[in-house]
Every structure is written in structure tokens, then in C-alpha cells.
Design a protein around this motif. Sequence first.
Motif, PDB file in Angstrom:
ATOM      1  N   SER A  51      70.548  18.462  -3.283  1.00 53.46           N
ATOM      2  CA  SER A  51      70.026  18.983  -4.550  1.00 53.46           C
ATOM      3  C   SER A  51      70.823  18.434  -5.721  1.00 53.46           C
ATOM      4  N   HIS A  52      70.124  18.112  -6.802  1.00 59.49           N
ATOM      5  CA  HIS A  52      70.683  17.532  -8.028  1.00 59.49           C
ATOM      6  C   HIS A  52      71.003  16.048  -7.877  1.00 59.49           C
ATOM      7  N   HIS A  53      70.718  15.447  -6.705  1.00 59.88           N
ATOM      8  CA  HIS A  53      71.084  14.045  -6.471  1.00 59.88           C
ATOM      9  C   HIS A  53      69.928  13.239  -5.894  1.00 59.88           C
ATOM     10  N   TYR A  79      68.938  21.048 -16.281  1.00 62.24           N
ATOM     11  CA  TYR A  79      69.619  22.191 -15.684  1.00 62.24           C
ATOM     12  C   TYR A  79      70.376  23.001 -16.734  1.00 62.24           C
ATOM     13  N   SER A  83      72.585  18.907 -17.765  1.00 61.80           N
ATOM     14  CA  SER A  83      72.368  17.647 -17.062  1.00 61.80           C
ATOM     15  C   SER A  83      70.888  17.440 -16.759  1.00 61.80           C
ATOM     16  N   ALA A  85      67.596  16.330 -14.598  1.00 61.64           N
ATOM     17  CA  ALA A  85      67.152  16.422 -13.208  1.00 61.64           C
ATOM     18  C   ALA A  85      66.299  15.216 -12.851  1.00 61.64           C
ATOM     19  N   ASP A 107      64.591  17.561  -2.072  1.00 60.05           N
ATOM     20  CA  ASP A 107      66.010  17.589  -1.728  1.00 60.05           C
ATOM     21  C   ASP A 107      66.243  17.944  -0.265  1.00 60.05           C
ATOM     22  N   ALA A 128      78.328  20.541  -4.437  1.00 59.51           N
ATOM     23  CA  ALA A 128      78.672  21.044  -5.770  1.00 59.51           C
ATOM     24  C   ALA A 128      80.137  21.436  -5.892  1.00 59.51           C
ATOM     25  N   SER A 173      65.803  19.905  -6.213  1.00 56.78           N
ATOM     26  CA  SER A 173      66.665  21.100  -6.139  1.00 56.78           C
ATOM     27  C   SER A 173      65.934  22.390  -5.776  1.00 56.78           C
ATOM     28  N   GLY A 179      65.378  23.925  -9.352  1.00 58.59           N
ATOM     29  CA  GLY A 179      64.638  22.730  -9.737  1.00 58.59           C
ATOM     30  C   GLY A 179      63.384  23.017 -10.538  1.00 58.59           C
TER      31      GLY A 179
END
Length: 448
Positions: A51-53, A79, A83, A85, A107, A128, A173, A179
Amino acid sequence: MPQPRFLLPALAGFLACTLSASAQTTAQSVDADLPSLLSTYKDIHSHPELSHHEERTSALLSGDLRKLGYDVTERVGRYEDGSQAYGVVAILKNGSGPQLLVRADMDALPVEEKTGLPYASHVRGINAQGADVPVMHACGHDIHVTVLLGFAKQMIEQKSAWHGTLMLIGQPSEETIDGARAMLADHLYERFGKPDFILSEHDASDYPTGSIAIKPGPLAASSTSIDVVMRGKGGHGAAPELTKDPVLMAAEFIVQLQTVVSRQIDPQQPAVITVGQIHGGTKRNIIPDEVSMGLTMRAYDETTRLAMIEDLKRIANGIAIGYGVPEDRMPIVTVSQTEITPATLNDPALEARLHASAVKALGAAHVLDASAFMGSEDVGVFRLNNTIPGVMFALGASDPDKLAAAHKAGTELPGPHSALFAPVPEPTIRTGVTAMTAMAIGLLQPKA
């Protein structure tokens, strides 16, 4: 195993003319596309992202949708920390008509794969907390993205059978349930239009391949993440009388917490409270100043959810008071405003329409009654407090013979979040694309 429901005669008659040819066309076309779709699935499965990547997955999805002719926008979503997404939005306009949002999450999970598959993941990532962890598509989001791509192609090929606007979402996410909220925070509907309907699916190990399962009303529970810090007064383990022991208070809190579901809420309302984390202390003979706990809370009903939160707070404070903790050291209860998602409640009228379309495409024997579960999904966030009709259906992902044998033995096949979760890809993808296409075409029709 759930038993199939039967198609309502009136709906069957209404849809017969529009879906018979479409279903036949879809089946032939999906079979032709399967080699490419399977290659895509194995590629995504072998390259999972936390998630987030989801950078690689979102680029793959965006690129393939552009090739098909969709108007694609990347990096949609923002987010809480500001940052950006990796959300993907793909639009296909096909004349006047309703707008349908179809969502797939992208994710993966911090799980070490143990399936032994030739395309198994060997990827590692940074979570994280900054720790190096294994990464696996242990929840089938690789199936979801692949089904979305197969469905997107079918809708291009069958443009003459429907009218309106398709809004395809590659959502980041989901596993951290922030997400969907991130995409809305980036003005999703202001930028791309507010949908009339929302459709999604989730693969499931408790249904056989070749089938889907669907139901009206509650399908998945709400999820609320809560942190509780029991505070006391630390000291030497040999002199507990000089302390206010937060370890003992935390232990009592965990035990008393079990009475919330069993004694303080309506027994006809399903609910779960689980303490998944507890941290405190640095040495065996030192009583710490505080102990922290991480909890998850699940419910179908919002009134029940709010009541459980208040019950939890009251229990924490009551224990602290009972131990003589001073007012300025009362427990700290933090209800997350980001790791929270509503229950997934399938709109009954929309579910009836989609059920009819699925029966026409798959046959009644392959459209099963879904069972509600206490897991959670954040697709409901897109529905804006259920003001937009939406439905999620379960996509059978297990070998029918193995599933029947497991049921006979009273066991379960490995499911989502397991290191051994391994959907049977070819029939799962075929059924997902076929069902999704039939449902979408059934919805995107001009009003009579």
C-alpha cells in the motif's frame, strides 16, 4: 455451500433480448483473450507492491487502458500527510446514459508467499514502520486488476450494446483502507463526474471457480482502528505497591473488552472487537509507565459501531479509576479517522438487476447466495454514505473438487491474507470478466 437463487421471471424477460447475444460474444472473446490476461496476472502476482507504493502496477494498468482507447489519468489521490497516491482513473464515453464506476484495488500485503507456484512472489519491500518485509498478493488484488483489464477490452468491443460513461478505477491502498478516501480527497468526482452506480468484486476461496456469489444488504463489515494507551506509574517489579501497574490494567481491559460484544450490544447485530497489538515494558523487573494496544472493531450497523466505541472508553476509564490512577493519567483512547471504513451494504434494487444479468451470462447454477463476512472493504467510501447505489460480488477462486473435499472434511482452503492463498487463475479471470461485462451492459441501457 450456498445454494443458487433463481432469476426473477420479469427481470429475465426484460434482459433476454439485450444480453443473450452479448453473453455469447463475451464468452468467445474472453477465451481468445485469456492467454494475454493470464500473462498479465502472473506478471502482477510476481511483482506485488505494498500500500502507498503501487507505482509499477498503476503504470501497467494505465498503459494497457490507454492502448485500449480509454482516457487515463494517473496519480489520482492525496493522503492525509499530503503525499500523492497512485490512483488510476480511466474514462470511456459512449453517448448519453448513466455513469458506472467499476473499481479494482491494486496493493499487496506484507506476507511471505509459500504457495510454491512458478510465478510466486519473492519480492521484499519497506513497510510504513521502515522495516524490510516480504510482499505477496495474498488478497487477490492481482486477480482484480486483471479482471478489470479484461472487462475494459470487452466494453470496447461491445460498444454497440451499451450507452453511457464508464469510469474505471485502479485504487491504491485498500489494505490500509485509506486509498478510496485519498482519491475522493483529490476531488475524484469533481474532476471526472459523479457515478450513478458503483460495481466491484472480490475473489473468494470459499466459492468455486466458474461461479460468483452475490446478495443484497450487508456483505462486509465496517472497520474502525483504535489505539488505547493504559497509563500508570512505573517502578521496580519487586515493589508493585508503589506503582500503578499498566500491564495489569491492560490485561484486565482486554478481558473486560470481551463483554462488549457478549453483553452490551444487541445480540442480533454481528460485531467483533480484536486486540491485535500490545506493547509495554523494557525489562522483566521494571513496571512500565504505560502499555499501548492496537484494536480493530467490526460491525454492520453504524449505531452498533458507535455504541461499542463508547463502551470501550468506559471500560478503559473504569479500570483506571478502580486502580486509583489520577485524573491526569487516565487512559488515552484514539479512534483513527484514516484507518476507518464503512460497511459494504449492497443496494437491494441494484443487486436484483445485477443478479439477473449474472444469471443470464453464467447460468443460475453458477450464481450463488453470498454470505456476509466480518472482513472490511473501503469501496463503500466511494458511495458517499450510501447515497450512490453500489454492489460488490464475490468471485469464486477455488478448484471445485478441492473445495468440495475440504467441506466434506470440515476444513477450509487457504483464503485471503494466507501465505498459501492461490486462486485458480484461468477460470477465475474468465468468470470475473464475463460476469462484470454482463452486469455493466445490463446497467448501461437507455431508460425505457
